[in-house]
Motif scaffolding. Sequence first.
Motif, mmCIF file in Angstrom:
data_model
loop_
_atom_site.group_PDB
_atom_site.id
_atom_site.type_symbol
_atom_site.label_atom_id
_atom_site.label_comp_id
_atom_site.label_asym_id
_atom_site.label_seq_id
_atom_site.Cartn_x
_atom_site.Cartn_y
_atom_site.Cartn_z
ATOM 1 N N ALA A 11 -2.786 16.712 57.282
ATOM 2 C CA ALA A 11 -4.075 16.573 57.433
ATOM 3 C C ALA A 11 -5.051 17.032 56.283
ATOM 4 O O ALA A 11 -6.103 16.657 55.919
ATOM 5 C CB ALA A 11 -4.554 17.133 58.815
ATOM 6 N N LEU A 12 -4.373 18.048 55.692
ATOM 7 C CA LEU A 12 -5.119 18.752 54.587
ATOM 8 C C LEU A 12 -4.736 18.193 53.080
ATOM 9 O O LEU A 12 -5.266 18.605 52.167
ATOM 10 C CB LEU A 12 -4.794 20.314 54.590
ATOM 11 C CG LEU A 12 -5.274 21.169 55.864
ATOM 12 C CD1 LEU A 12 -4.970 22.466 55.949
ATOM 13 C CD2 LEU A 12 -6.960 20.976 55.688
ATOM 14 N N GLY A 13 -3.929 17.343 53.144
ATOM 15 C CA GLY A 13 -3.358 16.739 51.883
ATOM 16 C C GLY A 13 -2.543 17.523 51.154
ATOM 17 O O GLY A 13 -2.257 17.270 49.862
ATOM 18 N N VAL A 14 -1.684 18.286 52.110
ATOM 19 C CA VAL A 14 -0.614 19.226 51.469
ATOM 20 C C VAL A 14 0.658 18.353 51.731
ATOM 21 O O VAL A 14 0.959 18.038 52.685
ATOM 22 C CB VAL A 14 -0.713 20.592 51.965
ATOM 23 C CG1 VAL A 14 0.384 21.545 51.117
ATOM 24 C CG2 VAL A 14 -2.077 21.202 51.444
ATOM 25 N N THR A 15 1.688 18.405 50.628
ATOM 26 C CA THR A 15 2.815 17.817 50.755
ATOM 27 C C THR A 15 3.829 18.790 50.995
ATOM 28 O O THR A 15 3.917 20.057 50.427
ATOM 29 C CB THR A 15 3.249 16.985 49.479
ATOM 30 O OG1 THR A 15 2.224 16.075 49.264
ATOM 31 C CG2 THR A 15 4.530 16.577 49.716
ATOM 32 N N THR A 16 4.323 18.666 52.261
ATOM 33 C CA THR A 16 5.591 19.792 52.499
ATOM 34 C C THR A 16 6.901 19.291 52.126
ATOM 35 O O THR A 16 7.206 18.368 52.585
ATOM 36 C CB THR A 16 5.379 19.993 54.168
ATOM 37 O OG1 THR A 16 3.960 20.474 54.491
ATOM 38 C CG2 THR A 16 6.231 21.151 54.499
ATOM 39 N N GLU A 17 7.557 20.106 51.205
ATOM 40 C CA GLU A 17 8.797 19.807 50.453
ATOM 41 C C GLU A 17 9.851 20.237 51.810
ATOM 42 O O GLU A 17 10.805 19.479 52.149
ATOM 43 C CB GLU A 17 9.009 20.477 49.432
ATOM 44 C CG GLU A 17 8.547 19.465 48.514
ATOM 45 C CD GLU A 17 8.923 19.927 46.963
ATOM 46 O OE1 GLU A 17 10.043 20.600 46.904
ATOM 47 O OE2 GLU A 17 8.043 19.622 45.896
ATOM 48 N N CYS A 18 9.724 21.476 52.174
ATOM 49 C CA CYS A 18 10.624 21.975 53.138
ATOM 50 C C CYS A 18 10.063 22.912 54.314
ATOM 51 O O CYS A 18 9.112 23.789 53.695
ATOM 52 C CB CYS A 18 12.097 22.404 52.523
ATOM 53 S SG CYS A 18 11.964 23.664 51.274
ATOM 54 N N ILE A 19 10.513 23.336 55.045
ATOM 55 C CA ILE A 19 10.102 24.317 56.024
ATOM 56 C C ILE A 19 11.428 25.033 56.702
ATOM 57 O O ILE A 19 12.683 24.565 57.009
ATOM 58 C CB ILE A 19 9.351 23.823 57.400
ATOM 59 C CG1 ILE A 19 8.205 22.899 56.792
ATOM 60 C CG2 ILE A 19 8.809 24.996 58.111
ATOM 61 C CD1 ILE A 19 7.548 22.369 58.025
ATOM 62 N N TYR A 20 11.346 26.387 56.561
ATOM 63 C CA TYR A 20 12.431 27.282 57.296
ATOM 64 C C TYR A 20 11.902 28.309 57.939
ATOM 65 O O TYR A 20 10.457 28.465 57.933
ATOM 66 C CB TYR A 20 13.076 27.989 56.019
ATOM 67 C CG TYR A 20 13.927 26.950 55.376
ATOM 68 C CD1 TYR A 20 15.321 26.667 55.463
ATOM 69 C CD2 TYR A 20 13.321 26.718 53.779
ATOM 70 C CE1 TYR A 20 15.865 25.655 54.855
ATOM 71 C CE2 TYR A 20 13.905 25.612 53.023
ATOM 72 C CZ TYR A 20 15.435 25.315 53.539
ATOM 73 O OH TYR A 20 15.907 24.457 53.083
ATOM 74 N N PHE A 21 12.333 29.011 58.881
ATOM 75 C CA PHE A 21 11.968 30.131 59.726
ATOM 76 C C PHE A 21 12.880 31.148 59.473
ATOM 77 O O PHE A 21 14.333 31.218 59.561
ATOM 78 C CB PHE A 21 12.029 29.644 61.291
ATOM 79 C CG PHE A 21 11.183 28.626 61.549
ATOM 80 C CD1 PHE A 21 9.641 28.885 61.622
ATOM 81 C CD2 PHE A 21 11.194 27.292 61.378
ATOM 82 C CE1 PHE A 21 8.799 27.860 61.930
ATOM 83 C CE2 PHE A 21 10.702 26.325 61.633
ATOM 84 C CZ PHE A 21 9.153 26.587 61.787
ATOM 85 N N SER A 22 12.507 32.337 59.433
ATOM 86 C CA SER A 22 13.156 33.649 59.253
ATOM 87 C C SER A 22 12.812 34.536 60.342
ATOM 88 O O SER A 22 12.053 35.222 60.428
ATOM 89 C CB SER A 22 12.785 34.374 57.995
ATOM 90 O OG SER A 22 13.539 35.521 57.935
#
Length: 109
Positions: free
Chosen positions: A35-46
């Motif tokens: 929605a903000l025009g940011v491209t998310t390549e990957c997401i992790y959780f720690s």
Amino acid sequence: MAKYLVRAGYNDSGFKGMVSNPSDRGEAIKGITAALGVTTECIYFSPSTAEAIMIVESDAEKNARLMMVVMSSGTFSGGSMVELIDTDSMLAAMQDSGKLLGTYKSTTG
């Protein structure tokens, strides 16, 4: 756009929400970044550091918007966005800096 390493630290309220209402937080993150025009390549959780960790493509203005939205949610205690460059860009920076080494003259003794 530049690449950034994003770290968002969950607070107690964020963890309580995840336990009380389990859902795919990655999809929620992708929704707000898109929605903000940011491209998310990957997401992790720690779980050991209580963080969501992402690699995104963004710019300074979008980063400001993203941090405002995320930090005003009441779910996070803090966060950071670290700009990243690839090895080719780092090598070019080294080479260009080497050419300039010694060319700056300080006005102080």
